[in-house]
Design a protein around this motif. Structure first.
Motif, PDB file in Angstrom:
ATOM      1  N   UNK A   1       5.459  -4.605   5.812  1.00 44.56           N
ATOM      2  CA  UNK A   1       5.115  -5.762   4.984  1.00 44.56           C
ATOM      3  C   UNK A   1       5.986  -5.824   3.739  1.00 44.56           C
ATOM      4  N   UNK A   2       6.247  -4.661   3.140  1.00 48.48           N
ATOM      5  CA  UNK A   2       7.091  -4.582   1.937  1.00 48.48           C
ATOM      6  C   UNK A   2       8.489  -5.092   2.247  1.00 48.48           C
ATOM      7  N   UNK A   3       9.058  -4.623   3.361  1.00 49.86           N
ATOM      8  CA  UNK A   3      10.443  -4.937   3.703  1.00 49.86           C
ATOM      9  C   UNK A   3      10.614  -6.404   4.087  1.00 49.86           C
ATOM     10  N   UNK A   4       9.601  -6.992   4.717  1.00 48.69           N
ATOM     11  CA  UNK A   4       9.721  -8.359   5.225  1.00 48.69           C
ATOM     12  C   UNK A   4       9.416  -9.409   4.154  1.00 48.69           C
ATOM     13  N   UNK A   5       8.770  -9.011   3.065  1.00 42.01           N
ATOM     14  CA  UNK A   5       8.365  -9.972   2.024  1.00 42.01           C
ATOM     15  C   UNK A   5       9.596 -10.590   1.347  1.00 42.01           C
ATOM     16  N   UNK A   6       9.726 -11.923   1.324  1.00 46.03           N
ATOM     17  CA  UNK A   6      10.908 -12.567   0.727  1.00 46.03           C
ATOM     18  C   UNK A   6      10.877 -12.627  -0.796  1.00 46.03           C
ATOM     19  N   UNK A   7       9.756 -12.310  -1.412  1.00 44.17           N
ATOM     20  CA  UNK A   7       9.608 -12.433  -2.863  1.00 44.17           C
ATOM     21  C   UNK A   7       9.352 -11.093  -3.564  1.00 44.17           C
ATOM     22  N   UNK A   8       9.507  -9.999  -2.835  1.00 38.31           N
ATOM     23  CA  UNK A   8       9.240  -8.668  -3.420  1.00 38.31           C
ATOM     24  C   UNK A   8       7.870  -8.610  -4.093  1.00 38.31           C
ATOM     25  N   UNK A   9       6.904  -9.214  -3.422  1.00 35.86           N
ATOM     26  CA  UNK A   9       5.556  -9.302  -3.997  1.00 35.86           C
ATOM     27  C   UNK A   9       4.674  -8.132  -3.594  1.00 35.86           C
ATOM     28  N   UNK A  10       5.206  -7.217  -2.790  1.00 33.38           N
ATOM     29  CA  UNK A  10       4.401  -6.106  -2.273  1.00 33.38           C
ATOM     30  C   UNK A  10       4.992  -4.773  -2.735  1.00 33.38           C
ATOM     31  N   UNK A  11       4.129  -3.887  -3.141  1.00 34.36           N
ATOM     32  CA  UNK A  11       4.536  -2.514  -3.469  1.00 34.36           C
ATOM     33  C   UNK A  11       3.665  -1.554  -2.675  1.00 34.36           C
ATOM     34  N   UNK A  12       4.190  -0.355  -2.422  1.00 38.82           N
ATOM     35  CA  UNK A  12       3.442   0.658  -1.689  1.00 38.82           C
ATOM     36  C   UNK A  12       2.919   1.696  -2.683  1.00 38.82           C
TER      37      UNK A  12
END
Length: 393
Positions: free
Chosen positions: A16-27
Motif C-alpha cells: 500500500x505504501x509503495x503504490x500510493x501516488x501521494x505518499x499518504x501512507x507510512x509504515x
C-alpha cells in the motif's frame, strides 16, 4: 480512507505504501506487538482506492497445483555453507545474477534490523543466506522493484508468500519480468521483539551482541555472538525466542489465518526444508541438508532447468506436504498468546517470557544439554584415541 484492510489480516508487507501516488501512507510498528502496520495521513489522502485495490490481504489469490517436486542440494558442498538447508536460494540467486537480473532477498544489519534489499551484485548473496525468523521491512526493496520492472529488467524475488504477493501487486502490469520464489513460512515475529530479546540477553550476559544467527548445521538454533565468542547458543526447544516463535505466541496476527499455508501455491517456485523425506520412498541422503523445491509454473520450471549448480531428484509433492505442516494449514494461535502480549506491553520481554515459555525451555535445557555435552566429549575422546593409535602404529 478509513482503512486499507482488516487489522487482523494485515501482513505489514508495504504494498500500500509503495503504490500510493501521494505518499499518504507510512509504515509504523504496532504499539503492542511491534509488527508493521500502515498509517494513512488523511490530509494527503485523495481517496483514490489504489491502496485497497493493491493490498494483498484483499486479493483473490491465483492458487495453482504443483507441477513437479524435487529434493535438492548444492553440487559443490562448500557452496552450501551458510545456507539454511540445501542452498537452493543461493543457487537461484547466482543463476539470476549470471543472467544480469536483479535479485531481492532479506538481510539483517548491524543494528539487527531485518529488511528486504534489491541488488545487482553477486556479493549480496552471502548476506541473503540463512533464515531470519523476523518480519522484514520491505519498503525500499518494493520501491526499487517497481522501478526496475518498469525499466524492463528482470527480477528474482525470494521471500515469504505474502511478500511475494506484495511484489506481484506492485509489479502493476510488469509481472512477466518478475519471478517469485516463496519460502515455506511458519509466521513472523516482529523486529521489536527480536531487538528486545537481544537486549535481554545482553543484560543477562553483561556483554554487547554483535551477531545473530537462527540456524546452524544442526538445525534451528539461536546463536548470539559478541566480538570474540558465542555468548548464547541454544537449540530450538532451549531458547525462549524460538520456543515462543514455534508455539505461535509471537508471530503476526495475520499468520494465524494465512491463506498461503496450503498445498496449492501462488509463486513460480516454492522452497524450504524437506522435512520427512524418505517417508514415501527411499532417499539416499547426502551428508548434508536437503531442500524441497516445488515448481508451480512453466516460467519457474524453465528457470530452474537452467540451474546446473543443484542436484535435483524428483519426489512427490505429497511427501513434502506430509512432512511440513505449513503446507497444510496455518500455525494455530497459542493459548498463551494473550498472556504474553499483556505482560510484554505492561512490563517488558522478561516478564512476558517468564509468564509463558521460560520455565519450560530452562527445564529442557538443564535436562538435555548435559547429556549432549557428555556425548560430544566421548566422541572427541574416541577420535583422539583413534588418531593417537594411528600415529603410534
Amino acid at each position: 480512507m478509513e482503512r486499507i484492510c482488516e487489522n487482523e489480516k494485515c501482513y505489514g508487507c508495504g504494498a500500500c505504501y509503495v503504490i500510493c501516488p501521494k505518499n499518504a501512507i507510512s509504515m509504523k510498528e504496532d504499539v503492542v506487538t511491534g509488527h508493521f502496520r500502515p498509517i494513512i495521513n488523511e490530509s494527503k489522502c485523495i481517496n483514490c482506492g489504489l491502496c485497497v485495490k493493491h493490498c494483498p490481504a484483499n486479493h483473490t489469490y491465483k492458487f495453482v497445483d504443483n507441477m513437479v517436486t524435487y529434493a535438492a542440494y548444492r553440487t559443490e558442498p562448500d557452496k552450501q555453507i551458510g545456507s539454511s538447508s540445501g542452498g537452493v536460494a543461493a543457487a537461484l540467486y547466482e543463476l539470476a545474477i549470471s543472467k544480469e537480473w536483479s535479485i531481492i532477498g532479506t538481510v539483517i544489519d548491524s543494528d539487527f534490523r531485518v529488511k528486504m534489499q534489491l541488488s545487482n551484485d553477486k556479493q549480496a548473496i552471502e548476506s541473503f543466506k540463512g533464515s531470519k525468523y523476523v518480519q522484514a521491512y520491505t519498503i525500499e526493496a518494493l520501491t526499487e522493484l517497481k522501478r526496475t520492472l518498469k525499466e524492463g529488467k528482470n527480477v528474482l524475488f525470494i521471500g515469504t508468500p505474502c511478500e511475494c504477493e506484495a511484489a506481484r501487486s506492485v509489479a502493476n502490469g510488469n509481472e512477466e519480468k518478475l519471478l517469485t520464489v516463496d519460502l515455506i513460512c511458519h509466521g513472523v515475529p516482529s523486529n521489536k521483539i527480536l531487538n528486545d530479546y537481544i537486549k535481554w540477553i545482553e543484560k543477562k550476559k553483561k556483554t554487547k551482541i554483535k551477531q545473530v544467527s537462527f540456524r546452524s548445521s544442526w538445525g534451528e538454533e539461536m546463536i548470539l555472538k559478541d566480538e570474540s565468542k558465542d555468548v548464547w547458543h541454544r537449540r530450538m526447544f532451549w531458547d525462549p525466542y524460538l520456543e515462543a516463535f514455534n508455539a505461535g505466541i509471537t508471530i503476526n496476527s495475520s499468520c494465524f489465518t494465512c491463506p498461503f499455508a496450503c498445498e496449492k501455491r501462488c509463486s513460480d517456485i516454492t522452497i524450504g526444508d524437506f522435512w520427512g523425506i524418505g517417508s514415501e520412498s527411499p532417499f539416499h541422503k547426502p551428508n548434508r541438508k536437503v531442500s524441497v523445491i516445488g515448481v508451480n509454473s512453466k516460467r519457474g520450471f524453465d528457470f530452474l532447468n537452467e540451474c546446473k549448480s543443484l542436484v535435483l531428484e524428483k519426489r512427490n509433492w505429497s511427501e513434502a506436504v506430509a512432512g511440513n505442516s505449513q503446507l497444510r494449514a496455518p500455525l494455530p494461535k497459542s493459548s498463551q498468546y494473550d498472556l504474553f502480549w499483556e505482560k510484554y506491553y505492561k512490563y517488558g520481554i522478561d516478564a512476558a517470557f517468564k509468564a509463558t515459555v521460560y520455565k519450560k525451555v530452562c527445564k529442557r535445557y538443564y535436562k538435555e544439554y548435559p547429556i549432549i555435552l557428555l556425548k560430544s566429549i566421548i566422541k572427541k575422546c574416541i577420535c583422539w584415541i583413534e588418531r593417537f593409535n594411528e600415529n603410534t602404529v
